[in-house]
Design a protein around this motif. Structure first.
Motif, PDB file in Angstrom:
ATOM      1  N   SER A  89       0.794  -1.432  -0.026  1.00  0.00           N
ATOM      2  CA  SER A  89       0.004  -0.133  -0.038  1.00  0.00           C
ATOM      3  C   SER A  89       0.735   1.356  -0.059  1.00  0.00           C
ATOM      4  O   SER A  89       0.712   2.163  -0.659  1.00  0.00           O
ATOM      5  CB  SER A  89      -0.860  -0.037   1.435  1.00  0.00           C
ATOM      6  OG  SER A  89      -0.214  -0.013   2.393  1.00  0.00           O
ATOM      7  N   GLY A 218      -7.201  -6.347  -2.491  1.00  0.00           N
ATOM      8  CA  GLY A 218      -6.167  -5.249  -2.582  1.00  0.00           C
ATOM      9  C   GLY A 218      -4.960  -5.822  -3.141  1.00  0.00           C
ATOM     10  O   GLY A 218      -4.351  -4.793  -3.831  1.00  0.00           O
ATOM     11  N   GLY A 222      -3.627  -3.970  -6.530  1.00  0.00           N
ATOM     12  CA  GLY A 222      -2.259  -3.146  -6.416  1.00  0.00           C
ATOM     13  C   GLY A 222      -1.337  -3.700  -7.511  1.00  0.00           C
ATOM     14  O   GLY A 222      -0.835  -3.003  -8.153  1.00  0.00           O
ATOM     15  N   ALA A 257      -5.183   0.521  -2.299  1.00  0.00           N
ATOM     16  CA  ALA A 257      -4.258   0.997  -1.035  1.00  0.00           C
ATOM     17  C   ALA A 257      -5.129   1.114   0.125  1.00  0.00           C
ATOM     18  O   ALA A 257      -4.990   0.829   1.204  1.00  0.00           O
ATOM     19  CB  ALA A 257      -3.477   2.333  -1.435  1.00  0.00           C
ATOM     20  N   LEU A 260      -6.071  -2.377   1.413  1.00  0.00           N
ATOM     21  CA  LEU A 260      -5.090  -3.151   2.218  1.00  0.00           C
ATOM     22  C   LEU A 260      -4.761  -2.391   3.607  1.00  0.00           C
ATOM     23  O   LEU A 260      -4.801  -2.928   4.596  1.00  0.00           O
ATOM     24  CB  LEU A 260      -3.746  -2.689   1.424  1.00  0.00           C
ATOM     25  CG  LEU A 260      -3.839  -3.868   0.069  1.00  0.00           C
ATOM     26  CD1 LEU A 260      -2.557  -3.368  -0.831  1.00  0.00           C
ATOM     27  CD2 LEU A 260      -3.571  -5.310   0.372  1.00  0.00           C
ATOM     28  N   CYS A 261      -4.869  -0.962   3.588  1.00  0.00           N
ATOM     29  CA  CYS A 261      -4.576  -0.202   4.760  1.00  0.00           C
ATOM     30  C   CYS A 261      -5.793  -0.360   5.791  1.00  0.00           C
ATOM     31  O   CYS A 261      -5.551  -0.537   6.807  1.00  0.00           O
ATOM     32  CB  CYS A 261      -4.790   1.367   4.634  1.00  0.00           C
ATOM     33  SG  CYS A 261      -3.267   1.662   3.526  1.00  0.00           S
TER      34      CYS A 261
END
Length: 347
Positions: A89, A218, A222, A257, A260-261
């Protein structure tokens, strides 16, 4: 939606590395991940032998040592997945914003996700794991949009410095709001404060199974954005001239991102600096080509979080330091070095 004018050739001294050198580094990093996973299973408050580790991996829990290894397995897996998510991320955020200081923690995304979860728990009695995850992702997304909007105000539009200052101010403000929400609630204060530090202790296979689909989504988005991020690095006008749909490319990468975060924060708490440190180190190894940088950042993020968790266990035995504290010790000096190296006046 560009936050600077960093050309690929100037972004890193690793630009143009040979594929053979990158492949060798890839083999070394994969070997390091495997070695750290083994050490994570073997090291803890109770020492175990390698024979007990192997027996536990085969499903045996006959001895105390084997049972200890079995309890460390989900913790090791969570550190592996969370580190990979945070590293990836951070690389994606830096690619989307063309900001060398972009990081889920510095831009306030992690804190926004944490604030959303705390509000959900304190005001709405949220208890479901899936509710935690969705709420964290929503909080991360809203915070990212808010920080970008604040950073884009003014004649010069978005710049790395304005984006970083907006993220830092948002992070501080949201952290204060978290405290304000938690203070009147003694019944949840202890658990929230512990979660806020950021760690992988207490992981279970059930928690990992609940968050894994979001992390995989994610990860796919990504890694699939690598070519688009290479195009965006050339500038919006040139990327559009090459046939790239700039807004869509940036939106998909940003969604990756945020997933994932948000998912990582929901299960581990806000862990900072992994997304800042890892991409910079990986650029030195493999250059700025995102087709290599993104997978390397994921693997290196796993290495950093696994190593940080191991160091946290050893530093305060028989107790332990949460990995969020360890990464802060590593990341804060690195952040200062990056600011000085980039000469913040020119950002």
């Amino acid at each position: 939606m560009i936050a600077g004018n960093v050309s690929p050739s100037a972004a890193s001294p690793g630009y143009g590395r040979s594929n053979r050198g990158r492949t060798l580094w890839l083999a070394a990093i994969v070997a390091a991940v495997v070695a750290l996973c083994a050490l994570s299973l073997a090291i803890g408050t109770r020492d175990v032998t390698w024979s007990e580790v192997l027996a536990a991996l085969r499903g045996h829990v006959d001895s105390i040592g084997e049972a200890a290894v079995a309890m460390r397995m989900p913790r090791t897996l969570l550190a592996l997945f969370a580190g990979a998510a945070l590293g990836l991320s951070g690389a994606v955020m830096q690619g989307v914003t063309r900001n060398p200081l972009a990081d889920p923690g510095i831009l306030g995304v992690n804190t926004g996700a944490a604030l959303a979860v705390v509000i959900g728990v304190a005001w709405f009695g949220m208890t479901s794991a899936h509710a935690y995850i969705w709420t964290a992702i929503l909080g991360a997304g809203c915070t990212a949009a808010f920080v970008y909007t604040i950073g884009s105000l003014g004649r010069s539009g978005v710049t790395p410095l304005k984006l970083t200052l907006a993220g830092a101010a948002t992070s501080v403000a949201f952290a204060s709001l978290v405290i304000a929400v938690v203070l009147p609630r003694n019944d949840i204060a202890g658990g929230i404060r512990s979660w806020q530090i950021g760690g992988v202790g207490g992981a279970t296979f059930e928690r990992i199974a609940e968050v894994l689909p979001f992390l995989l989504a994610g990860l796919v988005l990504g890694l699939g954005s690598a070519r688009k991020l290479n195009s965006l690095a050339l500038g919006d006008d040139l990327a559009a001239g090459l046939g790239e749909r700039v807004a869509l490319a940036r939106g998909i990468a940003s969604l990756a991102a945020i997933l994932l975060c948000g998912a990582t924060t929901a299960v581990c708490g806000p862990i900072g600096f992994v997304g800042l440190v890892v991409p910079h180190v990986c650029r030195l190894l493999v250059g700025v080509d995102h087709r290599w940088l993104l997978p390397f950042s994921a693997l290196a993020g796993a290495i950093l979080l696994l190593a940080g968790d191991i160091v946290g266990r050893l530093a305060a035995r028989p107790s332990e330091l949460e990995v969020g504290i360890v990464t802060a010790f590593v990341g804060a000096p690195f952040f200062i070095w990056i600011v000085r190296r980039q000469r913040v006046r020119e950002l």
